[in-house]
Design a protein around this motif. Sequence first.
Motif, PDB file in Angstrom:
ATOM      1  N   ALA A 148       0.834  -1.211   0.000  1.00  0.00           N
ATOM      2  CA  ALA A 148       0.000   0.000   0.000  1.00  0.00           C
ATOM      3  C   ALA A 148       0.862   1.252   0.000  1.00  0.00           C
ATOM      4  CB  ALA A 148      -0.929  -0.006   1.215  1.00  0.00           C
ATOM      5  N   GLY A 149       1.935   1.243   0.807  1.00  0.00           N
ATOM      6  CA  GLY A 149       2.824   2.398   0.861  1.00  0.00           C
ATOM      7  C   GLY A 149       3.567   2.619  -0.439  1.00  0.00           C
ATOM      8  N   ILE A 150       4.082   1.541  -1.023  1.00  0.00           N
ATOM      9  CA  ILE A 150       4.806   1.653  -2.289  1.00  0.00           C
ATOM     10  C   ILE A 150       3.871   2.116  -3.409  1.00  0.00           C
ATOM     11  CG2 ILE A 150       6.023   0.331  -4.072  1.00  0.00           C
ATOM     12  CD1 ILE A 150       7.116  -1.449  -1.808  1.00  0.00           C
ATOM     13  N   PHE A 151       2.671   1.531  -3.453  1.00  0.00           N
ATOM     14  CA  PHE A 151       1.694   1.910  -4.481  1.00  0.00           C
ATOM     15  C   PHE A 151       1.305   3.382  -4.352  1.00  0.00           C
ATOM     16  CE2 PHE A 151      -2.769   2.275  -5.914  1.00  0.00           C
ATOM     17  CZ  PHE A 151      -2.596   1.917  -7.243  1.00  0.00           C
ATOM     18  N   GLU A 152       1.038   3.801  -3.118  1.00  0.00           N
ATOM     19  CA  GLU A 152       0.672   5.205  -2.895  1.00  0.00           C
ATOM     20  C   GLU A 152       1.796   6.133  -3.313  1.00  0.00           C
ATOM     21  OE1 GLU A 152       0.449   8.444   0.649  1.00  0.00           O
ATOM     22  OE2 GLU A 152       1.355   6.476   0.886  1.00  0.00           O
TER      23      GLU A 152
ATOM     24  N   CYS B 181       1.449  14.162  14.009  1.00  0.00           N
ATOM     25  CA  CYS B 181       0.861  13.579  15.221  1.00  0.00           C
ATOM     26  C   CYS B 181      -0.277  12.622  14.857  1.00  0.00           C
ATOM     27  CB  CYS B 181       0.357  14.681  16.151  1.00  0.00           C
ATOM     28  SG  CYS B 181       1.648  15.543  17.078  1.00  0.00           S
ATOM     29  N   ILE B 182      -1.108  13.028  13.895  1.00  0.00           N
ATOM     30  CA  ILE B 182      -2.209  12.162  13.447  1.00  0.00           C
ATOM     31  C   ILE B 182      -1.634  10.898  12.807  1.00  0.00           C
ATOM     32  CG2 ILE B 182      -4.166  11.956  11.853  1.00  0.00           C
ATOM     33  CD1 ILE B 182      -4.544  15.010  12.202  1.00  0.00           C
ATOM     34  N   TRP B 183      -0.629  11.063  11.962  1.00  0.00           N
ATOM     35  CA  TRP B 183       0.017   9.927  11.304  1.00  0.00           C
ATOM     36  C   TRP B 183       0.625   8.973  12.331  1.00  0.00           C
ATOM     37  CZ3 TRP B 183       0.665   6.823   7.402  1.00  0.00           C
ATOM     38  CH2 TRP B 183       1.855   6.129   7.225  1.00  0.00           C
ATOM     39  N   THR B 184       1.328   9.532  13.310  1.00  0.00           N
ATOM     40  CA  THR B 184       1.961   8.709  14.335  1.00  0.00           C
ATOM     41  C   THR B 184       0.923   7.944  15.152  1.00  0.00           C
ATOM     42  OG1 THR B 184       3.775  10.305  14.485  1.00  0.00           O
ATOM     43  CG2 THR B 184       3.571   8.751  16.297  1.00  0.00           C
ATOM     44  N   LEU B 185      -0.198   8.596  15.443  1.00  0.00           N
ATOM     45  CA  LEU B 185      -1.270   7.927  16.178  1.00  0.00           C
ATOM     46  C   LEU B 185      -1.841   6.760  15.372  1.00  0.00           C
ATOM     47  CD1 LEU B 185      -3.152   7.806  18.630  1.00  0.00           C
ATOM     48  CD2 LEU B 185      -4.623   9.485  17.496  1.00  0.00           C
ATOM     49  N   LEU B 186      -2.055   6.964  14.067  1.00  0.00           N
ATOM     50  CA  LEU B 186      -2.582   5.892  13.215  1.00  0.00           C
ATOM     51  C   LEU B 186      -1.594   4.727  13.118  1.00  0.00           C
ATOM     52  CD1 LEU B 186      -4.167   7.928  10.270  1.00  0.00           C
ATOM     53  CD2 LEU B 186      -5.369   6.745  12.113  1.00  0.00           C
ATOM     54  N   VAL B 187      -0.316   5.057  12.954  1.00  0.00           N
ATOM     55  CA  VAL B 187       0.712   4.010  12.908  1.00  0.00           C
ATOM     56  C   VAL B 187       0.738   3.243  14.224  1.00  0.00           C
ATOM     57  CG1 VAL B 187       3.204   3.567  12.802  1.00  0.00           C
ATOM     58  CG2 VAL B 187       2.150   5.153  11.185  1.00  0.00           C
ATOM     59  N   SER B 188       0.606   3.969  15.327  1.00  0.00           N
ATOM     60  CA  SER B 188       0.604   3.331  16.640  1.00  0.00           C
ATOM     61  C   SER B 188      -0.587   2.390  16.802  1.00  0.00           C
ATOM     62  CB  SER B 188       0.586   4.391  17.744  1.00  0.00           C
ATOM     63  OG  SER B 188       0.681   3.796  19.018  1.00  0.00           O
TER      64      SER B 188
ATOM     65  N   ASN C 257      -0.469  10.061   3.184  1.00  0.00           N
ATOM     66  CA  ASN C 257      -0.216   8.886   4.018  1.00  0.00           C
ATOM     67  C   ASN C 257      -1.329   8.670   5.043  1.00  0.00           C
ATOM     68  OD1 ASN C 257       2.217   8.600   2.681  1.00  0.00           O
ATOM     69  ND2 ASN C 257       3.389   9.684   4.237  1.00  0.00           N
ATOM     70  N   ILE C 258      -1.789   9.771   5.631  1.00  0.00           N
ATOM     71  CA  ILE C 258      -2.857   9.696   6.628  1.00  0.00           C
ATOM     72  C   ILE C 258      -4.122   9.108   6.020  1.00  0.00           C
ATOM     73  CG2 ILE C 258      -4.457  11.101   8.006  1.00  0.00           C
ATOM     74  CD1 ILE C 258      -2.077  12.984   8.574  1.00  0.00           C
ATOM     75  N   VAL C 259      -4.482   9.600   4.843  1.00  0.00           N
ATOM     76  CA  VAL C 259      -5.708   9.130   4.185  1.00  0.00           C
ATOM     77  C   VAL C 259      -5.601   7.640   3.859  1.00  0.00           C
ATOM     78  CG1 VAL C 259      -7.126   9.303   2.108  1.00  0.00           C
ATOM     79  CG2 VAL C 259      -6.314  11.387   3.241  1.00  0.00           C
ATOM     80  N   VAL C 260      -4.481   7.230   3.290  1.00  0.00           N
ATOM     81  CA  VAL C 260      -4.302   5.823   2.897  1.00  0.00           C
ATOM     82  C   VAL C 260      -4.358   4.909   4.115  1.00  0.00           C
ATOM     83  CG1 VAL C 260      -2.631   4.148   1.983  1.00  0.00           C
ATOM     84  CG2 VAL C 260      -3.016   6.316   0.793  1.00  0.00           C
ATOM     85  N   LEU C 261      -3.637   5.274   5.173  1.00  0.00           N
ATOM     86  CA  LEU C 261      -3.610   4.416   6.358  1.00  0.00           C
ATOM     87  C   LEU C 261      -4.962   4.394   7.062  1.00  0.00           C
ATOM     88  CD1 LEU C 261      -1.864   2.546   7.966  1.00  0.00           C
ATOM     89  CD2 LEU C 261      -1.024   4.482   9.297  1.00  0.00           C
TER      90      LEU C 261
ATOM     91  N   ALA D 103       5.004   9.701   0.141  1.00  0.00           N
ATOM     92  CA  ALA D 103       4.184  10.828  -0.309  1.00  0.00           C
ATOM     93  C   ALA D 103       4.037  11.831   0.840  1.00  0.00           C
ATOM     94  CB  ALA D 103       2.821  10.323  -0.767  1.00  0.00           C
ATOM     95  N   PRO D 104       3.586  13.047   0.562  1.00  0.00           N
ATOM     96  CA  PRO D 104       3.331  14.001   1.647  1.00  0.00           C
ATOM     97  C   PRO D 104       2.433  13.397   2.719  1.00  0.00           C
ATOM     98  CG  PRO D 104       3.199  15.118  -0.457  1.00  0.00           C
ATOM     99  CD  PRO D 104       3.356  13.651  -0.763  1.00  0.00           C
ATOM    100  N   ILE D 105       2.629  13.825   3.944  1.00  0.00           N
ATOM    101  CA  ILE D 105       2.008  13.199   5.101  1.00  0.00           C
ATOM    102  C   ILE D 105       0.487  13.149   5.006  1.00  0.00           C
ATOM    103  CG2 ILE D 105       1.846  15.310   6.493  1.00  0.00           C
ATOM    104  CD1 ILE D 105       2.931  11.811   7.721  1.00  0.00           C
ATOM    105  N   GLN D 106      -0.131  14.145   4.358  1.00  0.00           N
ATOM    106  CA  GLN D 106      -1.588  14.157   4.242  1.00  0.00           C
ATOM    107  C   GLN D 106      -2.086  12.946   3.455  1.00  0.00           C
ATOM    108  OE1 GLN D 106       0.490  16.605   3.549  1.00  0.00           O
ATOM    109  NE2 GLN D 106      -0.240  18.591   4.303  1.00  0.00           N
TER     110      GLN D 106
END
Length: 248
Positions: free
Chosen positions: A92-96, A183-190, A224-228, A219-222
């Motif tokens: 998913a990360g590579i595709f995005e 912070c949002i990204w880190t929370l989702l990863v967590s 990444n947040i949407v994909v995750l 990709a830009p963090i925004q």
Amino acid sequence: MARYTNKLKLTLWVSVVYVLSFICYVPTLLEQNGIIIPNGLLYLKYLYVCIPTMAAIFLLICEQNIKVYFTRMFSGKITIKYILIWVIYMVAGIFESYCYSFIVKTDVFKNIYMTVISLLTSGIYLLITAFVEEITWRGFLLERLPFKKIKSVLFVGVVWAVWHIPMWIIRNSLGMEQIVCLCIWTLLVSVVLGITYYQCRNIFLIAIMHATFNICYLAPIQYNIVVLAVIIFVSTLLYKKSDKKYFS
């Protein structure tokens, strides 16, 4: 009384980790403000990622509990199921990242990993730092929290995100909008790492997944947040339909 003591101990531990971690970046902060600092002190910033783990190990040694914790965090087997979960997040990360590259007409992977050697060295470095972090945040803190599991996962995510803030501000010179997104990204990863850890109980797999997020989501963090967020949402729906639970 024991539960209250445990909460107090964890509060003190988190406070000490925050203070010591911030101190690691004080020389860099002073230099950025025009104060001459000995070069040796500037290397303190490289201890930043190690401070939480050092504090956790120190506490476990004092409690004579270190063997129990390390045995527990490596107690699970890495099965095909968890390898597939890791592959899904990696793909998913590579595709995005490649979709973003196509949109903006630039190869983000080539811009960051200019050679195979740079990719390998970055991967090894990120895996080592991820492993050091995961010993603390999932292997130690998540195991000790006296909350329900979902609350524990979210709590660790918040504490972990806040711990990153001095690094984002001082080393990366990021603005408030970027920090909020991180912070949002880190929370989702967590959330992903915490749920997976509760299921598999193998900190090495969690470290690999942690490193994968750092390596593959370019990709830009925004974005990444949407994909995750979409992956987590879809996974939740699938688990509900199959009558399974994340925290079984």
